[in-house]
Motif scaffolding. Structure first.
Motif, PDB file in Angstrom:
ATOM      1  N   ILE A  65       0.847  -1.186   0.000  1.00  0.00           N
ATOM      2  CA  ILE A  65       0.000   0.000   0.000  1.00  0.00           C
ATOM      3  C   ILE A  65       0.887   1.242   0.000  1.00  0.00           C
ATOM      4  O   ILE A  65       2.038   1.199   0.427  1.00  0.00           O
ATOM      5  N   SER A  66       0.336   2.329  -0.473  1.00  0.00           N
ATOM      6  CA  SER A  66       1.051   3.601  -0.495  1.00  0.00           C
ATOM      7  C   SER A  66       1.328   4.066   0.936  1.00  0.00           C
ATOM      8  O   SER A  66       0.508   3.867   1.827  1.00  0.00           O
ATOM      9  N   LEU A  67       2.463   4.698   1.144  1.00  0.00           N
ATOM     10  CA  LEU A  67       2.762   5.269   2.464  1.00  0.00           C
ATOM     11  C   LEU A  67       1.705   6.303   2.859  1.00  0.00           C
ATOM     12  O   LEU A  67       1.434   6.486   4.035  1.00  0.00           O
ATOM     13  N   ASP A  68       1.111   6.958   1.867  1.00  0.00           N
ATOM     14  CA  ASP A  68       0.064   7.943   2.159  1.00  0.00           C
ATOM     15  C   ASP A  68      -1.190   7.284   2.722  1.00  0.00           C
ATOM     16  O   ASP A  68      -1.961   7.930   3.426  1.00  0.00           O
ATOM     17  N   ASP A  69      -1.415   6.014   2.389  1.00  0.00           N
ATOM     18  CA  ASP A  69      -2.605   5.299   2.845  1.00  0.00           C
ATOM     19  C   ASP A  69      -2.340   4.380   4.033  1.00  0.00           C
ATOM     20  O   ASP A  69      -3.269   3.826   4.610  1.00  0.00           O
ATOM     21  N   ALA A  70      -1.085   4.186   4.379  1.00  0.00           N
ATOM     22  CA  ALA A  70      -0.717   3.254   5.447  1.00  0.00           C
ATOM     23  C   ALA A  70      -0.771   3.919   6.820  1.00  0.00           C
ATOM     24  O   ALA A  70      -0.653   5.136   6.945  1.00  0.00           O
ATOM     25  N   VAL A  71      -0.981   3.100   7.833  1.00  0.00           N
ATOM     26  CA  VAL A  71      -0.869   3.513   9.229  1.00  0.00           C
ATOM     27  C   VAL A  71       0.067   2.513   9.897  1.00  0.00           C
ATOM     28  O   VAL A  71       0.429   1.498   9.311  1.00  0.00           O
ATOM     29  N   HIS A 110      -5.740   0.191   5.982  1.00  0.00           N
ATOM     30  CA  HIS A 110      -6.911   0.609   6.757  1.00  0.00           C
ATOM     31  C   HIS A 110      -7.869  -0.546   7.027  1.00  0.00           C
ATOM     32  O   HIS A 110      -8.496  -0.595   8.085  1.00  0.00           O
ATOM     33  N   ASP A 111      -7.995  -1.477   6.071  1.00  0.00           N
ATOM     34  CA  ASP A 111      -8.877  -2.623   6.284  1.00  0.00           C
ATOM     35  C   ASP A 111      -8.402  -3.476   7.459  1.00  0.00           C
ATOM     36  O   ASP A 111      -9.200  -3.866   8.310  1.00  0.00           O
TER      37      ASP A 111
END
Length: 65
Positions: free
Chosen positions: A22-28, A42-43
């Protein structure tokens, strides 16, 4: 971050639960101190939440190359 965290040249990171990139922008990431860092999509975060004793980091932009 721990050495097991792999960031690709196009700034993607692998979710530690489902193994999808996943993109770093979308990762946590859930973190416990400085020694345990688990990037998540996120899922997967929605499934496991933030375990007791961990902190949630929503901004991983400092890892971009």
């Amino acid at each position: 971050m721990t050495s097991s965290v792999d960031i690709t040249d196009d700034n993607q990171i692998r979710c530690s639960r489902c193994d999808e990139y996943i993109s770093l922008d979308d990762a946590v990431a859930i973190e416990k101190g400085v020694s345990i860092v688990k990037p998540l999509c996120h899922d997967c975060l929605g499934v496991i939440g933030v375990p007791k004793g961990y902190d949630l980091s929503r901004d991983l932009s400092y890892l971009k190359r």
